[in-house]
Scaffold this active site. Sequence first.
Site, short mmCIF file in Angstrom:
data_model
loop_
_atom_site.label_atom_id
_atom_site.label_comp_id
_atom_site.label_asym_id
_atom_site.label_seq_id
_atom_site.Cartn_x
_atom_site.Cartn_y
_atom_site.Cartn_z
CE LYS A 202 -3.60 3.01 1.19
NZ LYS A 202 -4.62 3.29 -0.07
CB CYS A 258 -4.15 8.35 -0.06
SG CYS A 258 -5.99 7.90 0.65
#
Length: 443
Positions: A202, A258
């Site tokens: 990720k 993010c």
Amino acid sequence: MRLTVIGTGYVGLVSGVCFADLGNHVICVDKIADKIDRLNLGEVPIYEPGLKELIEKNVKEGRLSFTTDLESAVIQSEIIILAVGTPSLPSGEANLSYIMQAAQDIASAMDSYKIIVTKSTVPVGTNEKIQNIISQHTYHPFAIASVPEFLREGTAIKDTMNPDRIVIGSSNEDALDKLISLHSPLTPNILTTDLRSAEMIKYASNAFLATKISFINEIANICEKVGADVTRVAEGMGYDKRIGQSFLQAGIGYGGSCFPKDTQALIQIAGNVDYDFKLLNSVVEVNKDQRFNVIRKLQEALGSLSGRTIGIWGLAFKPNTDDVRDAPATEIIQNLIERGALVRAYDPIATSNFRKEVDSPSIHWSESALEAAAGCDAVCLLTEWDEFAQVDLTELAQCMNTAVMIDGRNLYNKEEIEQSSFIYYSIGRPSVTNIGDKITLLL
């Protein structure tokens, strides 16, 4: 399958709704009673195209419900998905207090074997900490898995239902089998791995995409100095399959919840093991500076900004979302006010959220793009909403004091600008001003 999703932010709410739409029974849990009340009334606390309709459909068909009762939800479900926030601490590290508390709450509620899935973005090694916490608070058997999310705000439903890949990290064969079955309707591209590798995938993915953005912005800055067009450069680069077309759009840098958080967290993860991530530090530095190109171009066009009126088009960090977290507009507007400018701001969706972060007597909050531009010395386009591409440039120029545009997202093409009366600055492309029939390049 019967699922509980803990956390009703972007990741939790979209994931829960999409799993319900696949035919699973999903309970979405949140501690914030007002948010759950709104969801039960059919109101959606976030702006995401298509989400409201999908919620209504699955609630009506009995597969989706919302509650603050975590214990009851855990007892009713075989898979528990953690999707709570992991915001940045001042150090850049992820704040894991919410996820650790949720893990403890799950353990206290367990009455039988459960598969506990972490979908929140967490540092490498976090799932092992979750496992330890749960072990300390329950004697019931359980399995731990990491299934990171890769959705994008504005296209979250599409990304969830049509993912490039699914990553599942676990050492438990039963958990792997059940999670593969849960996700197999979405894509055949399912990668199974260990917990730590799943966690790292990720961070590495988001850091690489952030690197592409900062790289093309550096190329854009050079293009301006040598007279090249970064849009053509990026197109030429993108045909190379090793590079690809995505994330090569030059502009004023990335923002949102993010990329800024994950790049900083990965830098901190590296620092915790005595590794200096030089490349990613530079990516962050480039991104921070890139948004101030708007200010530099305004000063080139207008000189001093004191007493000038500047229109701002776009407050969200990207189109099709109301998310303003780390949006470039925040620092740009604050800098303009510090320089003595007056600001007329407009966003189709995000104004209310933005005003919670930035408010000042120097800002006029407008109801339309033309209202924001009225009487302005320049307009700065910061978010590439489709609405702005539809504006009549002749009408726009007529309502402004000076027809100056800083296009921070390269929304307009050369032909559109050449047919207008604008003094036009973009990112990484030759900027133009119309003087009679003569096109003068402003490099």
